[in-house]
Design an enzyme around this catalytic site. Structure first.
Site, short mmCIF file in Angstrom:
data_model
loop_
_atom_site.label_atom_id
_atom_site.label_comp_id
_atom_site.label_asym_id
_atom_site.label_seq_id
_atom_site.Cartn_x
_atom_site.Cartn_y
_atom_site.Cartn_z
CG ASN A 45 -6.74 -0.77 1.47
OD1 ASN A 45 -6.03 -0.42 0.54
ND2 ASN A 45 -6.24 -1.18 2.63
CB CYS A 58 -0.97 -0.01 1.17
SG CYS A 58 -2.00 -1.47 1.21
CG HIS A 76 -3.10 3.40 2.08
ND1 HIS A 76 -3.65 2.99 0.89
CD2 HIS A 76 -3.18 2.33 2.92
CE1 HIS A 76 -4.03 1.73 1.00
NE2 HIS A 76 -3.76 1.32 2.23
O1 UT7 Z 1 -3.79 -1.22 3.47
C1 UT7 Z 1 -2.83 -1.63 4.39
C2 UT7 Z 1 -3.13 -1.10 5.66
N1 UT7 Z 1 -4.26 -1.78 6.26
C3 UT7 Z 1 -4.89 -1.17 7.22
O2 UT7 Z 1 -4.56 -0.05 7.51
C4 UT7 Z 1 -5.96 -1.90 8.01
C5 UT7 Z 1 -5.82 -1.53 9.46
N2 UT7 Z 1 -6.80 -2.16 10.34
C6 UT7 Z 1 -8.09 -1.82 10.32
O3 UT7 Z 1 -8.51 -1.01 9.52
C7 UT7 Z 1 -9.01 -2.41 11.37
O4 UT7 Z 1 -8.24 -3.08 12.34
C8 UT7 Z 1 -10.06 -3.39 10.79
C9 UT7 Z 1 -11.06 -2.62 9.97
C10 UT7 Z 1 -9.38 -4.43 9.91
C11 UT7 Z 1 -10.81 -4.10 11.91
O5 UT7 Z 1 -11.39 -3.14 12.77
P1 UT7 Z 1 -11.24 -3.31 14.35
O6 UT7 Z 1 -11.99 -2.20 14.96
O7 UT7 Z 1 -9.77 -3.41 14.64
O8 UT7 Z 1 -12.01 -4.66 14.63
P2 UT7 Z 1 -11.47 -5.99 15.33
O9 UT7 Z 1 -10.49 -6.69 14.47
O10 UT7 Z 1 -11.09 -5.63 16.72
O11 UT7 Z 1 -12.79 -6.85 15.38
C12 UT7 Z 1 -13.89 -6.48 16.23
C13 UT7 Z 1 -14.98 -7.52 16.09
C14 UT7 Z 1 -14.49 -8.94 16.25
O12 UT7 Z 1 -15.48 -9.67 16.96
P3 UT7 Z 1 -15.30 -9.94 18.54
O13 UT7 Z 1 -14.02 -10.72 18.65
O14 UT7 Z 1 -15.22 -8.59 19.19
O15 UT7 Z 1 -16.53 -10.72 18.86
C15 UT7 Z 1 -14.44 -9.46 14.83
O16 UT7 Z 1 -14.64 -10.86 14.75
O17 UT7 Z 1 -15.57 -7.43 14.79
C16 UT7 Z 1 -15.62 -8.74 14.21
N3 UT7 Z 1 -15.51 -8.60 12.77
C17 UT7 Z 1 -16.58 -8.42 11.97
N4 UT7 Z 1 -17.90 -8.37 12.22
C18 UT7 Z 1 -18.72 -8.17 11.19
C19 UT7 Z 1 -14.38 -8.57 12.02
N5 UT7 Z 1 -14.71 -8.36 10.72
C20 UT7 Z 1 -16.05 -8.27 10.68
C21 UT7 Z 1 -16.96 -8.06 9.63
N6 UT7 Z 1 -18.27 -8.01 9.92
N7 UT7 Z 1 -16.58 -7.90 8.34
#
Ligand code: UT7
Length: 325
Positions: free
Chosen positions: A282, A119, A252
């Protein structure tokens, strides 16, 4: 007289198939994968993304973006002496997507190669093109970010497949007596390979390992917000400028919350941050030039303005380019 490089035209291209969150949610539900528009919007700011048709490659998207940038710069393909394509989803293992694009464009003869910095790829590619122009190795470059990330997504993994899209963005960068690009800043730290990767490879005539994207989203998020602030401050300091001088931050486009955090740390209001993640998702190396072109064509980004382009991604890689348009 010192030789600088300057962007003289921008272009971009999105494949026509657009999926809103609800379109994607429905498609995933049919595969037994549960997600929702609310979750995607709240956690990422993404509302839609574009996916390329199965027979469309990165070079095809790059070709459309390149043609549009060349038309904006009023430059003919034959006048280009350097093509750099930033991509992690090349058409082939080799030759480079840049060589394939060069042939499709009818721009034979100059140097053409790909840059692989995920990225951050566009910021890396622009920095290399700037250096080659400054030193006289090139005079008129096409710098492109082009991706078909839909090809490397695991559509059974809801933590990643809702985040990415396909597209391409391009700039024409030309030698100039005045800047142009004012300062650049690139970094990498390979100890973080595992937090964002496609671990497969081609070996012994077959794909070995897993060819689909893996990401520890929280680890990437935490690293991203820190390094983006550091790199922004470094590139501003190299050019003797302050964050308050910026007309536009063009980061980005991975997650609106990362962009808000960077803006807050730099004390920049969000109305000076180009945001396209809502409509594009993204698109990895394509996201910055897509956002730049959207701003230029939308009449928001104007000639003479001070812009900061900032990338962050797998590697871990990150960096910034400060420029006057
Ligand atoms: O391009 C390269 C750079 N990439 C990035 O910059 C990405 C950076 N990271 C992010 O943008 C975020 O970390 C994410 C968008 C990927 C995830 O957001 P988050 O607020 O960090 O969520 P999380 O991983 O802490 O997940 C929270 C909850 C989890 O459930 P529990 O364990 O709290 O029950 C996940 O299982 O959300 C759940 N979850 C979803 N639920 C519904 C994860 N993906 C989904 C989904 N739909 N698509």
């Amino acid at each position: 007289m010192r030789r600088y490089s300057r962007i003289t035209g921008t272009g971009s291209y999105l494949p026509p198939r657009r999926l809103s969150n609800s379109d994607l949610v429905q498609e995933l539900a049919a595969k037994g994968v549960e997600t929702s528009d609310d979750w995607i919007v709240e956690r990422t700011g993404i509302r839609a993304r574009h996916f390329a048709a199965p027979d469309v490659c990165s070079s095809d998207l790059a070709l459309e973006a390149a043609r549009s940038a060349l038309a904006a710069a009023k430059v003919a393909p034959g006048d280009i002496d350097l093509i750099i394509v930033a991509t992690s989803t090349p058409d082939m293992v080799f030759p480079s997507t840049a060589c394939i694009l060069q042939h499709k464009l009818g721009a034979a003869g100059g140097a053409a190669f790909d840059v692989q910095a995920v990225c951050s790829g566009f910021v890396y590619a622009l920095t290399i093109a700037d250096a080659m122009i400054q030193t006289g190795s090139a005079t008129r470059a096409l710098v492109i970010g082009s991706e078909v990330f839909s090809r490397i997504l695991d559509f059974t993994d809801r933590t990643t497949c809702v985040l990415f899209g396909d597209g391409a963005g391009a700039v024409v960068l030309e030698a100039s007596d005045s800047p142009g690009i004012l300062a650049t800043d690139l970094h990498a730290d390979g100890k973080h390979v595992g937090i964002l990767c496609v671990p497969g490879s081609v070996s012994g005539g077959k794909v070995t390992g897993d060819p689909l994207l893996k990401m520890d989203g929280q680890a990437v998020f935490k690293l991203a917000v820190g390094v983006l602030e550091d790199s922004a401050r470094a590139v501003l300091s190299k050019a003797g400028r302050a964050a308050a001088d910026l007309d536009w931050l063009i980061p980005h486009q991975a997650n609106i919350r990362i962009m808000q955090s960077t803006a807050k740390r730099l004390k920049l209001p969000m109305d000076r941050v180009m945001v396209t993640v809502d409509q594009h998702g993204n698109t990895s190396a394509a996201s910055i030039p897509l956002a730049l072109d959207a701003g230029v064509r939308g009449g928001k980004i104007l000639p003479g303005q001070l812009l900061m382009l900032e990338g962050v991604g797998g590697g871990f890689t990150w960096g910034s380019v400060l420029l006057s348009l």
